[in-house]
Design a protein around this motif. Structure first.
Motif: not given
Length: 842
Positions: A521-545
C-alpha cells in the motif's frame, strides 16, 4: 420436622470425612478456580486502567482530530478549560538510512510532540536520558528517539543519522516505554518520537497527508468532566472531534480485555461442565455405596423427602467447601503470579482481591453443582427397604421424576442467563453454551454407541481374549464409559475447536491472503506525484496490477438527520474515522448491486455509493441521507447506490464513495495498491521512496505477519483455558478409574482363576483404556471440526479445511490420557490374590 431430621442425618454422614468426595471437590474447585483466576486478572487490568487512566490517555481529557489541527475556536475552548495543553501528531512514514552507498528503509509510526509532552506519566529512555536532552540532538541535527526494534531493523546506533521525509535526524536515545502507549491503538511499525517543530521542512505533513492530532489537557480546578464533555460534544460534534477522558484512558484496550475475558470465562464454563460430569459420577458412586444405609432408613420409616434432603444437605455443604477452595485458589494464584503478570502485560494492573470476579465464579460453581447433583440425588427416591437384598441403585431407572427434570431445566436457563448477564454478550453466550451443550449431547450419544458397538464386537473377538475382555468391560455399565467419554471428550473438543479455528484463520491470513493481496500500500501520494508513480509501475513487467484512488478520511456523524450512533448503534463504520474516496466514471472493478451510479459528468448535489453488506447491517436504504465530516466540514449526501466491497483480499476498498464534485476541492492525497512479484518489491520500494520521500509504503506481508502473531496470542490464551478443562477431565478419568478398581479387582481374580496370566490381563486393561481414549478423541475431534467449521464459515466467513496435525494430536491425547489414568490403577487388581478376593465377595 423432615428438614431437622435430615440435617441431623447429614451431620452424621459428614463425620465420615471426605472419603469418596476427593474427586468431587477437586473437579468443582478446579473449575471455580479457573473462572475466578481469569475474572481476577480481567478485573485487575480494568482496575489498573481506571486507576492510571490519566497516564494512559496522557492527560485528564483529550480531543482528537483526523487530517487536521485544531481550529482557533477549538483551541480557545481548550484554553478556557485547561491549565496545560499538549499537542501530539501521529502518523506513519518511512525511516531512511543511507550507508556505504546503499539505502535501507523501514516503516515507522511517528509520534511528533511538543515541549510539554508528557503531561502525565514518565517516558523512559535507555541510559536515563531525559526527553528534552534527546530532542536537542547534536551536530546541528534535531534528535529523535526510536524503538529498539527499529534500531535493530535498520542497524542504527546512538549517534547515527537517518531521514524522515526530507529532514535528517540523529538517533539520540532508544525508547524503553511510553506512558500513553496502551491508548495508541494498533501500529504497523515501531515507534519514532520527534518534536513537531522539527518536521517543518520534512514535507511529511502536507495537505491531505494521513495524520491524527491529539490534544491532551490538564483540566483546571473546578472544571467538571461531564460538563466539559457535554459542552465540547455539543459545540464541535459536527467538526469530527472525538472526545476521551481519563475515566477510560484506553477505551479500545478496555473493550478488548473485557470481551476476551468474557470469552475465556465462557471457555472456563466448559471446564466446569467437565467437572460437573465428575461431580455427578462421584455422587453416583457414593450413593451406590450408601444403598444399604438408605434402605435401612427407609425400613425404619424415613420418607423419600427425608432421604433426599439428607444427602442434598451433605453434598451442599461439600459443594460450598469445593467452591471456597476454588475461590481461594483463584484469588491467590494471580497474587502469587503478580510479578509475572505485570511483566508480561503492557498494561497497568491492580492485583488484589476483586469481589465481583469471585461472585461470578461462585455463582457459576453453585449452579453447576446443583445441575449435576440433582439428577443422581433424585435416584435416592427409588431405594426401598427391599434393596437390602439387591443392588437397587444400579437397577434404578435412569430418568428421574418430572419435577427434577423441570428443576434441572430451570437451573440450566438460570445458568445461561447469569452467563449472559456477566459477559454482557447474549450472542456469544448462546453460541458458547450451545456449543458446550451440543458437544455434551454428541459425547453422550457416542458413549451409548461405543457400548453398543463393543457389545457387538465382543462376539467376533473370541480368538483374541485380551481384546474380548476389554470390549466386554467397555460394554458394561459398571465400567463408566460415559464418564470417560464425556469428561475427556469435552476438554478435547474445546482444544480441537480452538486448534481448527486458529489453524484455518492463520491459513486464511498467511497462506490464502498473500495470493490475492497486494505487495504494497502506498499512501500520502500527492496529486502531482501520481503521473510519475504510475509511469514507474506501468513500465515494470513484474507489476501485474496497480489500483489507485483519492484518499480522505471522514467521520459519519448523521444518518437521515439523526446522530449516527442512534441509527447504527456501535457498528464499526461509525466508530472513529473511515476511509472516503470519490470517483467520476464508474471504475472498472466496481460492481453496483442496487441503485444507479451518478456518471462521469455529474456535478449536482452530493451523492453517496455505500458498501452493500455494511449498509444492510446498519439498515441503510436508497434515498437515505448521510452526513460525513471531512476536515471539520460537514458534507451531506444522498445514498444512490450500493456496491459489492470485498475486504477479505486486503486490497483497496472504501465503505463510502462520493461523486467527484463533492470532494475534489478538499485537500487530499492518493492511495495506491501495487501487485508485483516478490523479487521486484525491493526495487519498487527503493525507487518510489527515493524519488518521493513523503510517500509511505506499507508492506502487506509484514502487516499479515503482525496480525498473525496477535491471533496466535489470542489462540494461546484460549488454549490455556481449554487446558484447564482438559485437566479437569483428567481428574474425572482418575475418579472413574478409582471407582472401577473394585470391579477390575474382581474381574482379575476371576480371570486368574480361569488361567489368565498377568500380562494378558494387563493387556486387557490397556486395551480398554486405549479404545475408550481413541473413541473419546475421535468424537471430540468430530465435535471440534464441526465447531471449527461453524465459527470459520458463519462468523469469520473464511474457507475451511481440516488441520490434520491438530486432529491427530487430539486423538493421541485421548489415548495417552486414558492409558495413564487406567494403568495407574492397574497394579492393585493385578497383585490381588484370587482366593481372598472371591472369598470376600461371597
Amino acid at each position: 420436622m423432615s428438614l431437622r431430621i435430615a440435617a441431623r442425618f447429614a451431620r452424621r454422614e459428614l463425620r465420615g470425612g471426605l472419603k469418596g468426595f476427593r474427586i468431587f471437590l477437586a473437579c468443582l474447585a478446579l473449575g471455580v478456580a479457573a473462572i475466578a483466576g481469569i475474572g481476577s486478572v480481567r478485573s485487575s487490568i480494568e482496575a489498573g486502567i481506571a486507576d492510571q487512566g490519566a497516564t494512559l490517555l496522557g492527560g485528564d481529557a483529550q480531543m482528537q482530530f483526523t487530517y487536521r489541527y485544531a481550529s482557533d475556536e477549538e483551541r480557545a475552548w481548550m484554553a478556557e478549560q485547561a491549565t496545560a495543553i499538549s499537542e501530539v501528531v501521529d502518523f506513519r512514514s518511512m525511516a531512511v538510512v543511507e550507508r556505504d552507498g546503499a539505502t535501507e528503509r523501514g516503516l515507522t509510526q511517528i509520534k511528533a510532540v511538543d515541549d510539554l509532552y508528557p503531561l502525565v506519566g514518565e517516558i523512559k529512555l535507555e541510559g536515563r536520558m531525559d526527553l528534552a536532552t534527546a530532542f536537542a540532538g547534536q551536530n546541528g541535527l534535531p534528535g529523535a528517539v526510536i524503538h529498539p526494534q527499529l534500531a535493530a531493523q535498520l542497524a542504527l546506533e546512538i549517534g547515527d543519522t537517518f531521514k524522515l521525509g526530507l529532514q535528517e535526524f540523529t538517533v539520540a536515545a532508544l525508547l524503553q516505554s511510553e506512558p500513553d502507549s496502551a491508548g495508541g491503538g494498533f501500529g504497523l511499525g515501531p515507534r519514532t518520537m520527534v518534536l513537531t517543530k522539527d518536521l517543518a521542512d520534512s514535507a511529511l505533513l502536507s495537505p491531505g497527508t494521513l495524520f491524527d492530532t491529539q490534544y491532551r489537557m490538564l483540566l483546571a480546578e473546578g472544571v467538571d468532566m461531564d460538563v466539559a464533555k457535554s459542552d465540547a460534544t455539543q459545540r464541535f460534534e459536527d467538526t469530527g472531534m472525538r472526545w476521551s477522558d481519563s475515566r477510560n484512558g484506553a477505551p479500545g484496550i478496555s473493550e478488548f480485555v473485557d470481551r476476551l475475558g468474557a470469552f475465556l470465562i465462557l471457555v472456563g464454563l466448559a471446564g466446569l461442565a467437565v467437572g460437573g460430569v465428575g461431580v455427578s459420577a462421584a455422587i453416583r458412586a457414593y450413593l451406590a455405596s450408601k444403598t444399604q444405609v438408605i434402605a435401612t432408613l427407609r425400613s425404619l420409616g424415613a420418607s423419600r423427602a427425608t432421604i433426599f434432603l439428607t444427602y442434598f444437605l451433605q453434598i451442599g455443604v461439600l459443594s460450598i467447601l469445593g467452591i471456597a477452595i476454588g475461590l481461594t485458589l483463584g484469588t491467590l494464584a494471580p497474587i502469587a503470579l503478580a510479578p509475572v503478570i505485570s511483566a508480561v502485560l503492557p498494561l497497568p494492573t491492580v492485583i488484589a482481591v476483586h469481589p465481583e470476579a469471585l461472585l461470578e465464579a461462585s455463582v457459576y460453581g453453585a449452579l453447576t453443582a446443583l445441575i449435576f447433583t440433582l439428577w443422581p440425588l433424585a435416584r435416592t427416591e427409588d431405594v426401598r427397604a427391599a434393596s437390602l437384598f439387591r443392588d437397587a441403585m444400579n437397577a434404578a431407572p435412569g430418568i428421574p421424576a418430572v419435577r427434577y427434570l423441570l428443576a434441572t431445566g430451570a437451573l440450566l436457563a438460570l445458568l445461561v442467563a447469569a452467563a449472559s448477564w456477566f459477559s454482557g454478550n447474549l450472542t456469544l453466550t448462546l453460541w458458547t453454551t450451545g456449543g458446550i451443550a451440543g458437544a455434551l449431547l454428541l459425547l453422550a450419544l457416542a458413549s451409548v454407541a461405543i457400548r453398543w458397538i463393543s457389545r457387538r464386537a465382543t462376539r467376533r473377538s473370541r480368538r483374541r481374549p485380551a481384546l474380548r475382555w476389554a470390549l466386554a468391560a467397555i460394554s458394561s455399565p459398571r465400567e463408566g464409559a460415559a464418564s470417560v467419554v464425556l469428561s475427556l471428550g469435552l476438554g478435547l473438543s474445546v482444544l480441537a475447536a480452538v486448534g481448527q479455528i486458529d489453524g484455518n484463520l492463520r491459513g486464511a491470513i498467511s497462506r490464502d491472503l498473500p495470493s490475492v493481496a497486494p505487495s504494497y500500500f502506498f499512501v500520502d501520494i500527492q496529486r502531482d506525484q501520481m503521473p510519475g508513480f504510475l509511469a514507474r509501475m506501468e513500465s515494470d513487467p513484474a507489476v501485474s496490477n496497480v489500483e489507485s484512488a483519492p484518499m480522505l478520511r471522514g467521520v459519519i456523524t448523521r444518518i437521515n438527520g439523526m446522530p449516527a450512533t442512534e441509527v447504527a448503534g456501535d457498528h464499526w463504520v461509525i466508530q472513529g474515522d473511515r476511509g472516503v474516496s470519490y470517483a467520476g466514471a464508474l471504475p472498472e472493478t466496481t460492481e453496483i448491486l442496487e441503485g444507479e451510479w451518478w456518471g462521469a459528468d455529474y456535478t449536482g448535489a452530493p451523492q453517496i455509493s455505500f458498501a452493500a453488506e455494511e449498509a444492510e447491517e446498519i439498515g441503510l436504504k436508497l434515498g437515505d441521507t448521510m452526513t460525513v465530516n471531512i476536515l471539520g466540514r460537514d458534507i451531506t449526501g444522498t445514498v444512490t447506490s450500493f456496491r459489492d466491497v470485498d475486504f477479505s483480499t486486503a486490497g483497496m476498498g472504501f465503505v463510502l464513495v462520493m461523486n467527484e464534485a463533492a470532494l475534489a476541492g478538499a485537500p487530499h492525497s492518493f492511495i495506491a495498491t501495487v501487485y508485483a512479484e516478490k523479487e521486484a518489491e525491493a526495487a519498487i520500494l527503493r525507487d518510489i521512496t527515493s524519488a518521493n520521500p513523503n510517500i509511505t509504503a506499507i508492506s502487506v506481508r509484514d502487516a499479515i505477519d503482525n496480525v498473525s502473531n496477535i491471533l496466535g496470542s489470542i489462540a494461546a490464551a484460549t488454549s490455556y483455558g481449554a487446558a484447564a478443562t482438559l485437566l479437569t477431565g483428567f481428574l474425572v478419568l482418575i475418579g472413574a478409574a478409582a471407582a472401577g478398581q473394585q470391579n477390575r479387582t474382581y474381574e482379575a481374580a476371576i480371570l486368574k482363576t480361569l488361567g489368565a496370566t498377568r500380562q494378558r490381563i494387563l493387556m486387557s486393561f490397556a486395551l480398554r483404556s486405549a479404545l475408550l481414549g481413541t473413541a473419546a478423541g475421535l468424537v471430540a475431534l468430530t465435535a471440534g471440526i464441526i465447531g471449527g467449521w461453524a465459527v470459520s464459515f458463519y462468523i469469520l466467513e473464511t474457507d475451511y479445511e481440516i488441520i490434520w496435525n491438530n486432529a491427530l494430536a487430539i486423538v493421541a491425547g485421548g489415548v495417552i490420557a486414558t492409558l495413564l489414568a487406567g494403568l495407574a490403577f492397574a497394579a492393585a487388581p493385578l497383585a490381588t490374590k484370587p482366593a481372598r478376593t472371591l472369598r470376600s465377595a461371597d
